[in-house]
Motif scaffolding. Structure first.
Motif, PDB file in Angstrom:
ATOM      1  N   ARG A 169       0.831  -1.209   0.000  1.00 55.63           N
ATOM      2  CA  ARG A 169       0.000   0.000   0.000  1.00 55.63           C
ATOM      3  C   ARG A 169       0.869   1.265   0.000  1.00 55.63           C
ATOM      4  NH1 ARG A 169      -5.177   1.840   0.274  1.00 55.63           N
ATOM      5  NH2 ARG A 169      -5.976  -0.269   0.066  1.00 55.63           N
ATOM      6  N   SER A 172       1.773   1.781  -3.467  1.00 58.43           N
ATOM      7  CA  SER A 172       0.719   2.330  -4.323  1.00 58.43           C
ATOM      8  C   SER A 172       0.484   3.816  -4.016  1.00 58.43           C
ATOM      9  CB  SER A 172      -0.560   1.519  -4.174  1.00 58.43           C
ATOM     10  OG  SER A 172      -1.008   1.595  -2.855  1.00 58.43           O
ATOM     11  N   TYR A 173       0.716   4.241  -2.771  1.00 62.13           N
ATOM     12  CA  TYR A 173       0.621   5.669  -2.437  1.00 62.13           C
ATOM     13  C   TYR A 173       1.643   6.457  -3.243  1.00 62.13           C
ATOM     14  CZ  TYR A 173      -2.396   4.812   1.626  1.00 62.13           C
ATOM     15  OH  TYR A 173      -3.424   4.463   2.440  1.00 62.13           O
ATOM     16  N   ILE A 175       3.036   5.559  -6.020  1.00 55.66           N
ATOM     17  CA  ILE A 175       2.668   5.520  -7.444  1.00 55.66           C
ATOM     18  C   ILE A 175       1.579   6.560  -7.733  1.00 55.66           C
ATOM     19  CG2 ILE A 175       1.600   4.116  -9.258  1.00 55.66           C
ATOM     20  CD1 ILE A 175       2.974   1.691  -7.760  1.00 55.66           C
ATOM     21  N   ALA A 176       0.643   6.726  -6.806  1.00 52.59           N
ATOM     22  CA  ALA A 176      -0.421   7.705  -6.997  1.00 52.59           C
ATOM     23  C   ALA A 176       0.151   9.108  -7.171  1.00 52.59           C
ATOM     24  CB  ALA A 176      -1.377   7.663  -5.810  1.00 52.59           C
ATOM     25  N   ARG A 177       1.277   9.354  -6.523  1.00 51.35           N
ATOM     26  CA  ARG A 177       1.890  10.683  -6.633  1.00 51.35           C
ATOM     27  C   ARG A 177       2.783  10.801  -7.867  1.00 51.35           C
ATOM     28  NH1 ARG A 177       3.801  10.076  -1.476  1.00 51.35           N
ATOM     29  NH2 ARG A 177       5.903  10.226  -2.306  1.00 51.35           N
ATOM     30  N   THR A 178       3.529   9.706  -8.178  1.00 52.22           N
ATOM     31  CA  THR A 178       4.598   9.826  -9.169  1.00 52.22           C
ATOM     32  C   THR A 178       4.278   9.199 -10.519  1.00 52.22           C
ATOM     33  OG1 THR A 178       5.551   7.752  -8.419  1.00 52.22           O
ATOM     34  CG2 THR A 178       6.342   9.757  -7.346  1.00 52.22           C
ATOM     35  N   TYR A 179       3.230   8.381 -10.583  1.00 51.11           N
ATOM     36  CA  TYR A 179       2.903   7.637 -11.810  1.00 51.11           C
ATOM     37  C   TYR A 179       4.086   6.825 -12.331  1.00 51.11           C
ATOM     38  CZ  TYR A 179      -0.844  10.954 -11.412  1.00 51.11           C
ATOM     39  OH  TYR A 179      -1.863  11.711 -10.907  1.00 51.11           O
ATOM     40  N   PRO A 181       4.529   3.175 -11.876  1.00 58.06           N
ATOM     41  CA  PRO A 181       4.180   1.854 -11.334  1.00 58.06           C
ATOM     42  C   PRO A 181       5.279   0.803 -11.523  1.00 58.06           C
ATOM     43  CG  PRO A 181       2.874   2.348 -13.289  1.00 58.06           C
ATOM     44  CD  PRO A 181       3.593   3.606 -12.925  1.00 58.06           C
TER      45      PRO A 181
END
Lengths: 222, 251
Positions: A169, A172-173, A175-179, A181
């Protein structure tokens, strides 16, 4: 590279939660599995049956379903658990079913002659288990138990589904900021890999410590 | 001299399901006596030994050791006075030879470790294996394993030792070393009840030979009576077969 350096502290924080989940789940599983396996081998009919039903049940339910049941289902009957504890309970219950089979198999692979000989010396049933059966069963169970440890470690990632902020998790946090994955998930995978290798190393060391001629569970290197 | 038998078995019976294995066996052993039980396999010889110290629970009948009946209540104490040597050795695989011999002393009889070690080493020396004390069972030959098992049975200073086909699982070359330990033991005055097919051993050390078949004692007598002049045709037949198979005497 900069992203890796920036992400690592956050991911390691998640890793710590992953380790906590794993250790707590394994411990809970161990505490339940020992009596379950003991009753399955030595118990009278009824406790043996109860333990077998328990073991079959929890080996047959997918972990994710079990977690959903505990976290979303149990509140309906008044049992509300924090996500973290719900996960520990889920991991522990399922692991206990698998661990009980590891110990049951290990106890059964200690030959009956060993117990009979110990009884012939005047040992009580408890002494036979404590001094003869258990030390041998322990050695038989280390390798399969190592396997179980890595399974619980990896499956702790399902805590993601309940919102526990563990390794996956945290990833994924980010990734949500930096794109990013690919990079971040690869980093998560690498951390799981490192943890698994480390855990195997530790148990390999324990196994070596307890090694006795005649109990080689791996091929002997000459 | 006290004439009370060391071991007295009275009308022992055992059924497995509907099959009667022991149909009322009675037997006595005086102090220092060696009795050898022979008979075809499946006739209850092993079951008889196992029922004596209740490793197998008999259906009925009594067993007395030095006049005291062995009951489920006192069985743990009584077993300490009865040595048992198994066909498959049954050494504890996770323990060294030394630990195998002394574990009963330390854990059951609560003897101090130093003293137990001394007793155990003495017994290992008696069976000629003092130099193998620190080896594990998997590092010993079959004959050595069985000698350690005999040392283990001896360590608790039993009143009687029961041997259940102690050489049947051994390679022919290894039988001699085990038998010679048993011969010495018999000569030293140990009371022994031995199930075996070794006729040479039976002839040279047995005070009495017991022929068992189908759960009953068919005939018993001194070796010369049994070997030269058996009373029943069945005994004669069995001995002839055994002699053909194993040879007359083992030197």
């Amino acid at each position: 590279m900069k992203l890796i350096v920036e992400s690592l502290p956050v991911l390691l924080k998640g890793t710590l939660v992953t380790i906590e989940l794993t250790l707590a789940g394994l411990t809970l599983g161990l505490v339940i599995a020992i009596p379950v396996s003991f009753f399955q081998v030595y118990g009278a009919r009824v406790p043996r049956l109860v333990c077998s039903i328990y073991e079959r049940t929890f080996r047959s339910i997918p972990l994710l379903v079990l977690l959903m049941l505990i976290f979303y289902g149990l509140p309906e009957v008044g049992i509300k658990l924090e996500p973290f504890f719900a996960c520990v309970l889920g991991l522990g219950l399922r692991s206990s079913a698998y661990q009980s089979q590891i110990f049951r198999g290990a106890i059964l692979s200690v030959g009956k002659g060993q117990s009979v000989a110990a009884l012939s010396l005047g040992m009580t049933r408890f002494q036979v288990f404590r001094h003869i059966v258990f030390p041998q069963a322990l050695r038989f169970s280390i390798v399969p138990w190592t396997n179980e440890l890595t399974i619980v470690l990896k499956d702790s990632s399902m805590a993601y589904a309940l919102g526990v902020v563990e390794l996956l998790r945290q990833g994924s946090y980010i990734i949500a900021r930096t794109y990013e994955p690919m990079l971040i998930f690869l980093l998560c995978a690498a951390i799981y890999l490192a943890l698994t290798i480390f855990a195997n190393r530790i148990l390999g060391f324990v196994e070596k410590k307890l090694r006795i001629p005649g109990f080689e569970t791996r091929e002997v290197v000459h | 001299m006290n004439q009370q038998p060391v071991l007295k078995i009275v009308d022992l019976r055992k059924k497995y399901g509907t099959t009667e294995i022991l149909k009322g066996v009675s037997l006595e052993l005086k102090k220092g006596e060696t009795k050898v039980i022979i008979g075809p396999s499946g006739t209850g010889k092993s079951t008889l030994l196992l029922c004596i110290n209740r490793l197998v629970e008999p259906d009925s009948g009594k067993v007395f050791l030095e006049g005291e009946e062995i009951t489920p209540k006192n069985v743990h104490r009584m077993r300490q006075k009865i040595g048992f040597v198994f066909q498959d050795f049954n050494l504890f695989n996770h323990l060294t030879a030394l630990d195998n011999v002394r574990i009963g002393l330390i854990k059951v009889q609560k003897i101090r470790k130093a003293e137990a070690t001394e007793i155990a080493m003495e017994q290992l020396k008696k069976v000629g294996l003092a130099d193998k004390a620190h080896l594990y069972p998997s590092q010993l030959s079959g004959g050595q394993k069985q000698r350690v098992a005999i040392a283990r049975a001896l360590a608790t200073r039993p009143k009687v030792i029961l041997f259940d086909e102690p050489t049947s699982a051994l390679d022919p070359e290894l039988i001699g070393e085990v038998l010679s330990v048993m011969v010495d033991l018999a000569k030293s005055g140990m009371t022994m009840l031995v199930v075996t097919h070794e006729l040479g051993f039976a002839r040279s050390v047995a005070d009495e030979i017991v022929f068992m078949e189908n759960g009953v004692i068919v005939e018993q007598g001194t070796p010369s009576e049994i070997f030269t002049n058996p009373k029943t045709e069945r005994t004669r037949q069995f001995l002839r077969r055994l002699t053909e198979l194993y040879g007359e005497e083992r030197k």
